[in-house]
Design a protein around this motif. Structure first.
Motif, PDB file in Angstrom:
ATOM      1  N   LEU A  10       0.831  -1.202   0.000  1.00 45.13           N
ATOM      2  CA  LEU A  10       0.000   0.000   0.000  1.00 45.13           C
ATOM      3  C   LEU A  10       0.866   1.254   0.000  1.00 45.13           C
ATOM      4  N   TYR A  11       1.927   1.248   0.774  1.00 48.50           N
ATOM      5  CA  TYR A  11       2.849   2.384   0.835  1.00 48.50           C
ATOM      6  C   TYR A  11       3.445   2.659  -0.551  1.00 48.50           C
ATOM      7  N   VAL A  12       3.944   1.621  -1.208  1.00 42.57           N
ATOM      8  CA  VAL A  12       4.575   1.784  -2.524  1.00 42.57           C
ATOM      9  C   VAL A  12       3.556   2.304  -3.536  1.00 42.57           C
ATOM     10  N   GLY A  17       1.695   6.880  -6.734  1.00 42.81           N
ATOM     11  CA  GLY A  17       0.497   7.494  -7.295  1.00 42.81           C
ATOM     12  C   GLY A  17      -0.403   6.544  -8.054  1.00 42.81           C
ATOM     13  N   TYR A  18      -0.347   5.269  -7.728  1.00 46.26           N
ATOM     14  CA  TYR A  18      -1.159   4.262  -8.407  1.00 46.26           C
ATOM     15  C   TYR A  18      -2.556   4.210  -7.778  1.00 46.26           C
ATOM     16  N   VAL A  19      -3.429   5.105  -8.221  1.00 52.42           N
ATOM     17  CA  VAL A  19      -4.755   5.270  -7.633  1.00 52.42           C
ATOM     18  C   VAL A  19      -5.563   3.981  -7.675  1.00 52.42           C
ATOM     19  N   ASP A  20      -5.618   3.327  -8.823  1.00 48.91           N
ATOM     20  CA  ASP A  20      -6.431   2.112  -8.954  1.00 48.91           C
ATOM     21  C   ASP A  20      -5.923   0.986  -8.050  1.00 48.91           C
ATOM     22  N   ILE A  21      -4.629   0.889  -7.915  1.00 43.73           N
ATOM     23  CA  ILE A  21      -4.062  -0.150  -7.045  1.00 43.73           C
ATOM     24  C   ILE A  21      -4.374   0.165  -5.585  1.00 43.73           C
ATOM     25  N   ALA A  48       1.540   9.706   0.742  1.00 48.24           N
ATOM     26  CA  ALA A  48       0.627  10.288  -0.247  1.00 48.24           C
ATOM     27  C   ALA A  48       0.522  11.797  -0.038  1.00 48.24           C
ATOM     28  N   ALA A  49       0.504  12.233   1.209  1.00 47.00           N
ATOM     29  CA  ALA A  49       0.473  13.670   1.503  1.00 47.00           C
ATOM     30  C   ALA A  49       1.760  14.335   1.039  1.00 47.00           C
ATOM     31  N   LYS A  50       2.873  13.691   1.307  1.00 46.84           N
ATOM     32  CA  LYS A  50       4.173  14.225   0.902  1.00 46.84           C
ATOM     33  C   LYS A  50       4.247  14.378  -0.610  1.00 46.84           C
ATOM     34  N   GLN A  51       3.644  13.438  -1.337  1.00 43.68           N
ATOM     35  CA  GLN A  51       3.638  13.479  -2.800  1.00 43.68           C
ATOM     36  C   GLN A  51       2.567  14.437  -3.338  1.00 43.68           C
ATOM     37  N   GLY A  52       1.697  14.913  -2.455  1.00 47.89           N
ATOM     38  CA  GLY A  52       0.631  15.819  -2.885  1.00 47.89           C
ATOM     39  C   GLY A  52      -0.467  15.142  -3.667  1.00 47.89           C
ATOM     40  N   LEU A  79      -1.479  16.346   7.472  1.00 44.70           N
ATOM     41  CA  LEU A  79      -1.825  17.704   7.096  1.00 44.70           C
ATOM     42  C   LEU A  79      -0.604  18.617   7.181  1.00 44.70           C
ATOM     43  N   HIS A  80       0.170  18.460   8.251  1.00 45.65           N
ATOM     44  CA  HIS A  80       1.405  19.235   8.368  1.00 45.65           C
ATOM     45  C   HIS A  80       2.390  18.883   7.241  1.00 45.65           C
ATOM     46  N   THR A  81       2.472  17.607   6.942  1.00 47.90           N
ATOM     47  CA  THR A  81       3.363  17.154   5.871  1.00 47.90           C
ATOM     48  C   THR A  81       2.957  17.773   4.535  1.00 47.90           C
ATOM     49  N   ALA A  82       1.665  17.719   4.228  1.00 47.40           N
ATOM     50  CA  ALA A  82       1.160  18.276   2.975  1.00 47.40           C
ATOM     51  C   ALA A  82       1.395  19.780   2.908  1.00 47.40           C
ATOM     52  N   ALA A  83       1.144  20.458   4.014  1.00 39.56           N
ATOM     53  CA  ALA A  83       1.349  21.914   4.043  1.00 39.56           C
ATOM     54  C   ALA A  83       2.813  22.289   3.839  1.00 39.56           C
ATOM     55  N   SER A  84       3.703  21.519   4.431  1.00 36.99           N
ATOM     56  CA  SER A  84       5.126  21.823   4.299  1.00 36.99           C
ATOM     57  C   SER A  84       5.633  21.560   2.884  1.00 36.99           C
ATOM     58  N   GLN A  85       4.914  20.712   2.146  1.00 39.22           N
ATOM     59  CA  GLN A  85       5.291  20.408   0.771  1.00 39.22           C
ATOM     60  C   GLN A  85       4.644  21.378  -0.221  1.00 39.22           C
ATOM     61  N   GLY A  86       3.812  22.271   0.312  1.00 40.41           N
ATOM     62  CA  GLY A  86       3.160  23.273  -0.540  1.00 40.41           C
ATOM     63  C   GLY A  86       1.916  22.761  -1.181  1.00 40.41           C
TER      64      GLY A  86
END
Length: 86
Positions: A10-12, A17-21, A48-52, A79-86
């Motif tokens: 699941l992590y990989v 970004g493999y949405v269907d998987i 996933a948050a880090k990747q946006g 949320l903090h991770t996503a915010a820090s990644q812009g």
């Protein structure tokens, strides 16, 4: 099952970004297995948050809302991770 870096399937899929998987895999995961952290301290939700990747974040939260409360090694939420990644 985890690879040498401690990453689950699941992590990989979330990282790549493999949405269907991710849609298929999350059906087989519970909170405990979805929140498994890799050796880098991130779980599938944080990566996933880090990747946006908002599509994957939506899939994961719809399946297991509690993932919103997981933290990374710095004790920050996704949320903090996503915010820090812009």
């Amino acid at each position: 099952m985890q690879n040498q870096s401690g990453e689950t399937t699941l992590y990989v899929a979330a990282e790549c970004g493999y949405v269907d998987i991710v849609k298929e895999l999350i059906k087989r995961y519970d909170m405990g297995s979805a929140a498994i952290k890799a050796k880098n301290g991130y779980d599938s939700f944080h990566v996933a948050a880090k990747q946006g990747n908002s599509d994957i974040l939506k899939i994961l939260t719809e399946a297991i809302l509690e993932l919103l409360m997981t933290t990374d090694p710095s004790n920050t939420t996704a949320l903090h991770t996503a915010a820090s990644q812009g």
